[in-house]
Design a protein around this motif. Structure first.
Motif, PDB file in Angstrom:
ATOM      1  N   ALA A   1       0.853  -1.193   0.000  1.00  0.00           N
ATOM      2  CA  ALA A   1       0.000   0.000   0.000  1.00  0.00           C
ATOM      3  C   ALA A   1       0.887   1.241   0.000  1.00  0.00           C
ATOM      4  O   ALA A   1       1.769   1.378   0.838  1.00  0.00           O
ATOM      5  N   LYS A   2       0.649   2.097  -0.883  1.00  0.00           N
ATOM      6  CA  LYS A   2       1.393   3.345  -1.022  1.00  0.00           C
ATOM      7  C   LYS A   2       0.396   4.474  -1.167  1.00  0.00           C
ATOM      8  O   LYS A   2      -0.642   4.320  -1.764  1.00  0.00           O
ATOM      9  N   GLY A   3       0.768   5.578  -0.625  1.00  0.00           N
ATOM     10  CA  GLY A   3      -0.096   6.728  -0.761  1.00  0.00           C
ATOM     11  C   GLY A   3      -1.177   6.734   0.298  1.00  0.00           C
ATOM     12  O   GLY A   3      -1.083   6.073   1.336  1.00  0.00           O
ATOM     13  N   PRO A   4      -2.232   7.451   0.082  1.00  0.00           N
ATOM     14  CA  PRO A   4      -3.309   7.540   1.087  1.00  0.00           C
ATOM     15  C   PRO A   4      -4.043   6.202   1.248  1.00  0.00           C
ATOM     16  O   PRO A   4      -4.196   5.434   0.304  1.00  0.00           O
ATOM     17  N   VAL A   5      -4.513   5.897   2.501  1.00  0.00           N
ATOM     18  CA  VAL A   5      -5.198   4.645   2.833  1.00  0.00           C
ATOM     19  C   VAL A   5      -6.652   4.973   3.133  1.00  0.00           C
ATOM     20  O   VAL A   5      -6.942   5.946   3.850  1.00  0.00           O
ATOM     21  N   SER A   6      -7.555   4.148   2.606  1.00  0.00           N
ATOM     22  CA  SER A   6      -8.980   4.395   2.818  1.00  0.00           C
ATOM     23  C   SER A   6      -9.388   4.008   4.235  1.00  0.00           C
ATOM     24  O   SER A   6      -8.690   3.256   4.948  1.00  0.00           O
ATOM     25  N   LEU A   7     -10.541   4.493   4.647  1.00  0.00           N
ATOM     26  CA  LEU A   7     -11.053   4.196   5.983  1.00  0.00           C
ATOM     27  C   LEU A   7     -11.379   2.707   6.141  1.00  0.00           C
ATOM     28  O   LEU A   7     -11.172   2.102   7.209  1.00  0.00           O
ATOM     29  N   LEU A   8     -11.894   2.056   5.068  1.00  0.00           N
ATOM     30  CA  LEU A   8     -12.212   0.631   5.122  1.00  0.00           C
ATOM     31  C   LEU A   8     -10.970  -0.211   5.366  1.00  0.00           C
ATOM     32  O   LEU A   8     -10.970  -1.170   6.152  1.00  0.00           O
TER      33      LEU A   8
END
Length: 711
Positions: free
Chosen positions: A653-660
């Motif tokens: 995972a790179k960059g912004p992470v979703s709330l889910l």
């Protein structure tokens, strides 16, 4: 160059037929003494002038202005036409005065309305005017005698001004045809005579005069060429003030005159400008006087573009322009000398007006008047002076810039001390390359075509087609890589080797652009670091193309050099896209560089506060978990929150992470701490657990899904 222009001889033809006795219908008030007239006195009725009177007065004003500005070498022959022609003066210099013409006109008298109009025609005067133009003047005879070997340089050109009342446009064309035929006949007669000269050029100016309140029957027409010998123009003007304005404009056009209006002339008794004002010692007024003079008096204005024009428009006379100069307090010391660059005779436009007579009398008494340019701001600039010499008034042009009598400025100082980056070294090289040397006369030089002087002029012209004088105004002449092309492109013709050298220079410039090498672009007058690299090369290519275009007409190889430059400038689409992305990236970097110092402190403070809060929450959760636990094997409560360090993002995972994703990772970590993970799930392949993992090792058999074993 032929001597004697069209303005050397002017023939005035004034119609004296009965229809010229018609009233102009412009009323003139004769009774102006309204206050001093006693009671019971009947006022005088207004009168109106005839067309003949208007024509004579306006033509005399034309002659007066000409004689004031040009007392010599500008000659007028005045002709009156009715049933025959009457020549009132000759081309001799002693006959050139308004006094002689007015005396002759008084003897002619007004037109007779009772005379038969069929016997009268202006054609008699036009024929006499053409014959008069063929006669030799004293100045022409002197020039022909002096230039016996080249007498053909003495040209015979003149102008005919005809004041008449034409009937229609057809009548005007008939008058033009008559003048054209007469010129051809007189040229044949002058070919075999020593006392006559053929006419090389004649200008016919037809002025149609009609009364006020009537519609004109003749349309205006600009100057057109009737034949190689004759040009004609038509002016349709109302009698009266409109005719006077029209002839005032024509005399300026015919003799290269200009108008100057002197404003703010004080009529005060302290200056003794006007003696009539002495009775009004407590009052004063400012007047304007318009003067006519040669156009060269405004030459410095035309060069600098610092003109203060005032125009007056008229429907019948067109546009009349004048330069405005302000009156300065006159100096009392008449011995004081001023550095003048020119002196020109003047003539008042309205010579009989009170302000004009007061000004001329003031100047003729030995006084001088300084004139300044009207300016809204800044210091006063005195540009002209009015003074009289020998009973004639002159407009003197004062030098308002650096005097030529002073020491010239050093070239290192620059023009006016502002421009200092002249290409002094390049100019010295330019002089060495174009140095003139004496060439002995030989058959080789004669057979080469052009004489050496003409070849030298042609070379100088080629070298100066594009030669910037200031270093900051050029790029290519500051680059050593462009020197081979700049030295070869000015040649009259290029060899094949020269063409290859020029093309090689262009390719080197392309290689420099590919490597993104810096260029000697001047940053004078610009903010920051100057233009960007792509803009620098665009400026360089534009200037190089301009240089080569000025020499394209030299030969076919010059054109090939230009084609090479154009081909190298046109980049493929992917190259342009790459350049565009590079420019965008540079813009982003510049913006980031500008804002990084501003945002760094805010970001550091926010990061420290966030980490501090996260650590405090972790300590609180750890304390709660220790209190709730009953035993080491007891499961954790469902509402227990995972620690911050236990929540880890996937490696991919790179960059912004979703709330889910964050919630899923939290649940996964919490569940992994409640029980021990099933061993089969950990070792599963493709979400399928493999059964009998040790069977193969024990029996040496492969077990398939169908339960059969194979060795």
């Amino acid at each position: 160059m032929k001597m004697f222009s069209v303005s050397h001889k002017t023939a005035f033809v004034v119609d004296h037929c009965p229809y010229m006795a018609e009233s102009s219908r412009q009323q003139v008030e004769c009774d102006v003494l309204t206050k001093s007239r006693g009671q019971g006195m009947i006022p005088l009725a207004p009168v109106s002038k005839s067309l003949w009177t208007c024509a004579v007065e306006c033509s005399m004003e034309y002659c007066r202005i000409l004689y004031d500005v040009y007392p010599l070498k500008k000659l007028i022959n005045y002709i009156v036409s009715d049933s025959e022609f009457h020549i009132l003066n000759s081309w001799r210099q002693e006959d050139q005065s308004t006094h002689e013409l007015m005396s002759a006109l008084a003897a002619v008298g007004p037109p007779n309305p009772q005379e038969d109009p069929e016997c009268c025609s202006v054609l008699h005067g036009l024929v006499a005017a053409v014959e008069s133009l063929c006669k030799i003047t004293e100045y022409q005879h002197e020039a022909r005698t002096t230039l016996m070997d080249t007498a053909d340089r003495v040209a015979n050109r003149g102008r005919i001004i005809c004041l008449t009342n034409a009937k229609s446009d057809t009548h005007v064309r008939m008058l033009e045809d008559c003048v054209q035929e007469t010129i051809l006949e007189q040229n044949k007669m002058a070919a075999g005579s020593d006392r006559l000269m053929s006419i090389q050029q004649c200008e016919l100016v037809l002025v149609h005069i009609f009364p006020q309140g009537e519609d004109t029957l003749v349309s205006d027409r600009p100057k057109k060429e009737v034949s190689s010998l004759l040009t004609s123009e038509v002016h349709s003007v109302r009698a009266g003030r409109h005719l006077a304005t029209k002839l005032n404009i024509l005399v300026q056009q015919h003799f290269d005159l200009a108008s100057t209006t002197i404003t703010n002339i004080p009529m005060k008794p302290t200056l003794n400008v006007c003696e009539q004002e002495e009775q009004h010692a407590n009052t004063s007024a400012n007047y304007d006087v318009e003067l006519l003079h040669h156009r060269d008096a405004h030459l410095e204005f035309f060069k600098s573009g610092d003109l203060h024009m005032a125009g007056s428009t008229s429907r019948d006379s067109g546009l009349k322009e004048t330069v405005t100069l302000k009156w300065c307090t006159p100096r009392t010391n008449s011995v004081e000398l001023h550095y003048c660059t020119g002196a020109y005779r003047i003539s008042p436009t309205d010579v009989n007006s009170r302000p004009s007579s007061c000004l001329t009398n003031f100047l003729l008494n030995g006084r001088s008047v300084l004139l300044e340019q009207p300016r809204k701001s800044g210091s006063k600039v005195i540009s002209h002076m009015l003074s009289s010499h020998g009973g004639e008034i002159f407009l003197h042009v004062l030098n308002s810039t650096r005097s030529t009598l002073e020491d010239p400025p050093s070239i290192s100082e620059g023009c006016g001390g502002r421009v200092t980056d002249y290409r002094i070294t390049d100019f010295g090289e330019f002089m060495r390359e174009n140095r003139l040397t004496p060439v002995p006369e030989s058959p080789d030089t004669e057979a080469s075509g052009k004489p050496p002087a003409e070849r030298a002029k042609a070379q100088l012209e080629r070298y100066t087609r594009y030669w910037p004088m200031i270093i900051s105004q050029t790029t290519i002449f500051n680059m050593q890589a462009v020197v081979p092309l700049a030295n070869l492109i000015v040649k009259e013709s290029l060899s094949e080797e020269d063409l290859l050298t020029c093309q090689k220079t262009v390719y080197n410039l392309v290689d420099m652009e590919r490597k993104n090498d810096p260029l000697p672009i001047s940053t004078v007058g610009s903010r920051g670091k100057g233009p960007k690299r792509d803009e620098q090369y665009r400026i360089m290519w534009n200037e190089l193309e301009t240089l080569v275009k000025t020499h394209v007409a030299g030969s076919e190889r010059h054109q090939r050099v230009l084609d090479c430059i154009i081909a190298c400038r046109s980049k493929p689409p992917e190259e342009e896209e790459r350049k565009k992305r590079g420019r965008k990236r540079e813009d982003k970097e510049d913006k980031a560089e500008k804002s990084i110092n501003k945002d760094s402190e805010d970001k550091n403070w926010q990061e420290s506060e966030r980490l501090k809060g996260a650590l405090e929450r972790g300590k609180e959760e750890q304390g709660e978990s220790e209190v709730i636990k009953d035993s080491p094997d007891s499961p954790e409560p469902l509402n227990k929150k995972p620690r911050l360090e236990e929540i880890q993002l996937p490696e991919k995972a790179k960059g912004p992470v979703s709330l889910l994703t964050m919630w899923t990772n939290r649940i996964t970590v919490a569940n992994s701490r409640k029980h021990q993970e099933f061993a089969g799930r950990i070792s599963s392949v493709n979400n399928k657990a493999e059964l009998y993992q040790h069977l193969k090792d024990e029996n040496g058999m492969d077990v398939h899904e169908n339960g059969k074993a194979t060795r």
